[in-house]
Design a protein around this motif. Structure first.
Motif, mmCIF file in Angstrom:
data_model
loop_
_atom_site.group_PDB
_atom_site.id
_atom_site.type_symbol
_atom_site.label_atom_id
_atom_site.label_comp_id
_atom_site.label_asym_id
_atom_site.label_seq_id
_atom_site.Cartn_x
_atom_site.Cartn_y
_atom_site.Cartn_z
ATOM 1 N N ARG A 193 0.821 -1.216 0.000
ATOM 2 C CA ARG A 193 0.000 0.000 0.000
ATOM 3 C C ARG A 193 0.854 1.265 0.000
ATOM 4 O O ARG A 193 0.496 2.268 -0.633
ATOM 5 C CB ARG A 193 -0.923 0.008 1.220
ATOM 6 C CG ARG A 193 -2.034 -1.015 1.162
ATOM 7 C CD ARG A 193 -2.889 -0.946 2.426
ATOM 8 N NE ARG A 193 -3.625 0.303 2.515
ATOM 9 C CZ ARG A 193 -4.790 0.533 1.930
ATOM 10 N NH1 ARG A 193 -5.352 -0.408 1.185
ATOM 11 N NH2 ARG A 193 -5.401 1.702 2.063
ATOM 12 N N ALA A 194 1.968 1.207 0.682
ATOM 13 C CA ALA A 194 2.819 2.394 0.783
ATOM 14 C C ALA A 194 3.379 2.810 -0.574
ATOM 15 O O ALA A 194 3.760 3.966 -0.760
ATOM 16 C CB ALA A 194 3.961 2.132 1.763
ATOM 17 N N ALA A 195 3.422 1.886 -1.512
ATOM 18 C CA ALA A 195 3.966 2.177 -2.837
ATOM 19 C C ALA A 195 2.904 2.668 -3.814
ATOM 20 O O ALA A 195 3.221 2.956 -4.972
ATOM 21 C CB ALA A 195 4.625 0.923 -3.409
ATOM 22 N N ILE A 196 1.645 2.783 -3.352
ATOM 23 C CA ILE A 196 0.547 3.119 -4.265
ATOM 24 C C ILE A 196 -0.084 4.436 -3.836
ATOM 25 O O ILE A 196 -0.894 4.495 -2.903
ATOM 26 C CB ILE A 196 -0.506 1.984 -4.279
ATOM 27 C CG1 ILE A 196 0.172 0.680 -4.700
ATOM 28 C CG2 ILE A 196 -1.655 2.325 -5.214
ATOM 29 C CD1 ILE A 196 -0.728 -0.531 -4.686
ATOM 30 N N PRO A 197 0.268 5.542 -4.507
ATOM 31 C CA PRO A 197 -0.194 6.868 -4.061
ATOM 32 C C PRO A 197 -1.691 7.094 -4.238
ATOM 33 O O PRO A 197 -2.255 7.982 -3.590
ATOM 34 C CB PRO A 197 0.618 7.833 -4.934
ATOM 35 C CG PRO A 197 1.072 7.036 -6.099
ATOM 36 C CD PRO A 197 1.220 5.631 -5.628
ATOM 37 N N GLY A 198 -2.366 6.325 -5.093
ATOM 38 C CA GLY A 198 -3.786 6.555 -5.344
ATOM 39 C C GLY A 198 -4.710 6.024 -4.273
ATOM 40 O O GLY A 198 -5.933 6.208 -4.379
ATOM 41 N N LEU A 199 -4.187 5.375 -3.255
ATOM 42 C CA LEU A 199 -5.027 4.825 -2.195
ATOM 43 C C LEU A 199 -5.280 5.892 -1.136
ATOM 44 O O LEU A 199 -4.369 6.293 -0.417
ATOM 45 C CB LEU A 199 -4.357 3.604 -1.573
ATOM 46 C CG LEU A 199 -4.200 2.391 -2.487
ATOM 47 C CD1 LEU A 199 -3.410 1.292 -1.775
ATOM 48 C CD2 LEU A 199 -5.566 1.862 -2.932
ATOM 49 N N ALA A 200 -6.528 6.326 -1.038
ATOM 50 C CA ALA A 200 -6.881 7.342 -0.046
ATOM 51 C C ALA A 200 -7.117 6.680 1.311
ATOM 52 O O ALA A 200 -7.752 5.622 1.383
ATOM 53 C CB ALA A 200 -8.138 8.089 -0.488
ATOM 54 N N PRO A 201 -6.625 7.271 2.387
ATOM 55 C CA PRO A 201 -6.781 6.648 3.714
ATOM 56 C C PRO A 201 -8.224 6.611 4.201
ATOM 57 O O PRO A 201 -8.559 5.840 5.089
ATOM 58 C CB PRO A 201 -5.916 7.537 4.619
ATOM 59 C CG PRO A 201 -5.838 8.846 3.909
ATOM 60 C CD PRO A 201 -5.860 8.527 2.453
ATOM 61 N N ASP A 202 -9.097 7.444 3.620
ATOM 62 C CA ASP A 202 -10.485 7.511 4.092
ATOM 63 C C ASP A 202 -11.444 6.705 3.218
ATOM 64 O O ASP A 202 -12.653 6.903 3.262
ATOM 65 C CB ASP A 202 -10.945 8.966 4.152
ATOM 66 C CG ASP A 202 -10.836 9.668 2.795
ATOM 67 O OD1 ASP A 202 -10.160 9.123 1.900
ATOM 68 O OD2 ASP A 202 -11.427 10.756 2.640
ATOM 69 N N SER A 203 -10.915 5.812 2.388
ATOM 70 C CA SER A 203 -11.790 4.998 1.548
ATOM 71 C C SER A 203 -11.291 3.562 1.518
ATOM 72 O O SER A 203 -10.131 3.287 1.814
ATOM 73 C CB SER A 203 -11.864 5.554 0.124
ATOM 74 O OG SER A 203 -10.608 5.440 -0.530
ATOM 75 N N ALA A 204 -12.193 2.661 1.171
ATOM 76 C CA ALA A 204 -11.868 1.239 1.027
ATOM 77 C C ALA A 204 -12.282 0.804 -0.374
ATOM 78 O O ALA A 204 -13.447 0.941 -0.742
ATOM 79 C CB ALA A 204 -12.599 0.421 2.086
ATOM 80 N N ARG A 205 -11.343 0.272 -1.132
ATOM 81 C CA ARG A 205 -11.603 -0.048 -2.544
ATOM 82 C C ARG A 205 -11.757 -1.550 -2.730
ATOM 83 O O ARG A 205 -10.900 -2.327 -2.324
ATOM 84 C CB ARG A 205 -10.470 0.469 -3.422
ATOM 85 C CG ARG A 205 -10.148 1.945 -3.262
ATOM 86 C CD ARG A 205 -9.295 2.422 -4.416
ATOM 87 N NE ARG A 205 -10.058 2.448 -5.634
ATOM 88 C CZ ARG A 205 -10.500 3.567 -6.215
ATOM 89 N NH1 ARG A 205 -10.262 4.736 -5.660
ATOM 90 N NH2 ARG A 205 -11.187 3.512 -7.334
ATOM 91 N N PHE A 206 -12.858 -1.919 -3.388
ATOM 92 C CA PHE A 206 -13.100 -3.307 -3.774
ATOM 93 C C PHE A 206 -13.466 -3.368 -5.262
ATOM 94 O O PHE A 206 -14.267 -4.202 -5.680
ATOM 95 C CB PHE A 206 -14.213 -3.914 -2.908
ATOM 96 C CG PHE A 206 -13.813 -4.072 -1.465
ATOM 97 C CD1 PHE A 206 -13.167 -5.222 -1.044
ATOM 98 C CD2 PHE A 206 -14.056 -3.058 -0.554
ATOM 99 C CE1 PHE A 206 -12.769 -5.370 0.278
ATOM 100 C CE2 PHE A 206 -13.667 -3.191 0.767
ATOM 101 C CZ PHE A 206 -13.025 -4.350 1.187
ATOM 102 N N ASP A 207 -12.872 -2.470 -6.039
ATOM 103 C CA ASP A 207 -13.163 -2.368 -7.469
ATOM 104 C C ASP A 207 -12.015 -2.871 -8.344
ATOM 105 O O ASP A 207 -11.967 -2.599 -9.543
ATOM 106 C CB ASP A 207 -13.491 -0.923 -7.842
ATOM 107 C CG ASP A 207 -12.413 0.081 -7.416
ATOM 108 O OD1 ASP A 207 -11.410 -0.340 -6.783
ATOM 109 O OD2 ASP A 207 -12.565 1.276 -7.700
#
Length: 400
Positions: A9-23
């Motif tokens: 996760r630390a290597a992926i800048p598009g992951l917002a801390p306030d969301s959970a992605r299952f797409d």
């Protein structure tokens, strides 16, 4: 085997801390090394491939490195790696090329489990050639597509069978080696859609028994393009439509126009990123890919078990993903609630799980879900247990 999802996760800048992605089955987020490879290629000297200028040599090196990386990814030969805009485009191109040798009396087999990109190109090509299309069903109660289902559709007139390695809708993984054995028995070709499969399992072209196979790097942390893999000796037998002055070498004869060099660099970087998911793995890139996918499989099994246990405790929830061999992707429907509405309300809570049939229209209809499908929950290499719990908690609030 070691798997540290937080390092991923630390290597992926598009992951917002306030969301959970299952797409993720629709496309994954992009790691920084992939972005850097794309940007670095565009920032450096670049020209059409050749050996004279620095830009020409840079383009040549990018193409060679990308073919080598994707060959390692599918356990194939770099000379059998074809790049295109998408898996859909490559399948259409391949179907038109193969159909030049078809005619009335020939038969093509497609399955109701597949994404439409592995159905419609073959149906249209068969229709244009005057060949017959035969359908293989799957069991809607279990989600299983077995060798027996395929056997019922085969005949001595079968020229090609098109089948998925893993359903993008319900995750089912058919027993492809067994299916391939049946296909060989009628002297037909086997084309495999590995777009969903390749995001979860180490692909092995020969072990699957595929004559041709497609996958899409943007489903496994890479950029948007498509890959066709085959034995170079088989590609040599095919004569695709092409421009007269363009190269007639394999695999270049199948690649129309100038390749997107920056995306090829990104695809190579994505393969290298995947090969490092297990930091303890050693050996060749192929060996490290196998170890990393084994570690990823353990992580995804844990997530799937957690999600399935939580979903079973919720009222009116039906999980449609039931095959014995399947990916971590789950299709869910709800009594008294439209999946699209559930998806919308989850998004308001920062939980992203889309709803639909996701181009697997025949599968959705065969499951009795019409064109609406269900809610697709698709974990990725960066999905955490905390995100799984967040999804379950949100669903509990919505359905309670």
């Amino acid at each position: 085997m070691v798997y540290d999802v937080h390092t991923v996760r630390a290597a992926i800048p598009g992951l917002a801390p306030d969301s959970a992605r299952f797409d993720a089955p629709g496309g994954t987020q992009t790691p920084r090394p992939v972005v850097d490879a794309i940007a670095g290629t565009l920032l450096g000297p670049l020209a059409n491939r050749g050996a004279q200028s620095p830009g020409e040599r840079a383009a040549e090196a990018v193409v060679g490195a990308a073919r080598a990386a994707l060959a390692d990814f599918v356990a194939g030969d770099p000379r059998g790696i074809v790049f295109g805009r998408s898996a859909t485009q490559l399948t259409y191109d391949l179907s038109r090329t193969l159909a030049k040798g078809w005619g009335p009396g020939d038969e093509v087999v497609v399955t109701r489990l597949d994404h439409d990109a592995n159905i419609r190109p073959w149906v249209r090509a068969a229709e244009a050639a005057g060949a017959t299309v035969r359908w293989a069903d799957f069991d809607p109660a279990t989600g299983e597509l077995t060798a027996d289902h395929l056997a019922a559709a085969l005949s001595p007139r079968t020229r090609l069978v098109a089948v998925t390695a893993a359903s993008n809708l319900i995750g089912t993984r058919p027993d492809l080696p067994k299916i391939a054995e049946l296909v060989r028995g009628v002297d037909a070709l086997l084309h495999v859609d590995a777009v969903h499969y390749a995001a979860h399992t180490a692909v092995d072209l020969a072990a699957l028994g595929a004559d041709t196979l497609v996958c899409s790097p943007y489903k496994f942390l890479g950029p948007h393009l498509g890959v066709l893999a085959a034995r170079p000796e088989f590609l040599e037998t095919l004569r695709p439509d092409k421009l007269l002055p363009s190269s007639d070498r394999v695999p270049e004869r199948f690649e129309l126009g100038t390749l997107p060099y920056e995306l090829l660099a990104g695809a190579r970087a994505a393969v290298d990123f995947l090969a490092a998911l297990d930091p303890t793995a050693t050996g060749s890139r192929r060996e490290r890919l196998q170890a990393s996918f084994a570690a990823l499989a353990g992580h995804e099994r844990s997530l799937r078990d957690r999600l399935e246990a939580g979903l079973a405790a919720l009222p009116g929830v039906t999980v449609r993903s039931r095959a014995a061999r399947r990916t971590s992707t789950l299709l869910v429907t709800f009594e008294g609630h439209e999946a699209a509405e559930v998806s919308r309300r989850l998004a308001e809570r920062g939980v992203h799980a889309p709803a639909g049939s996701f181009y697997a229209l025949e599968a959705s209809r065969h499951l009795g879900l019409g064109d609406g499908g269900g809610l697709r929950v698709g974990p990725a290499p960066y999905t955490t247990e905390e995100e799984a719990d967040r999804l379950l908690e949100a669903l509990g609030e919505l359905l309670g």
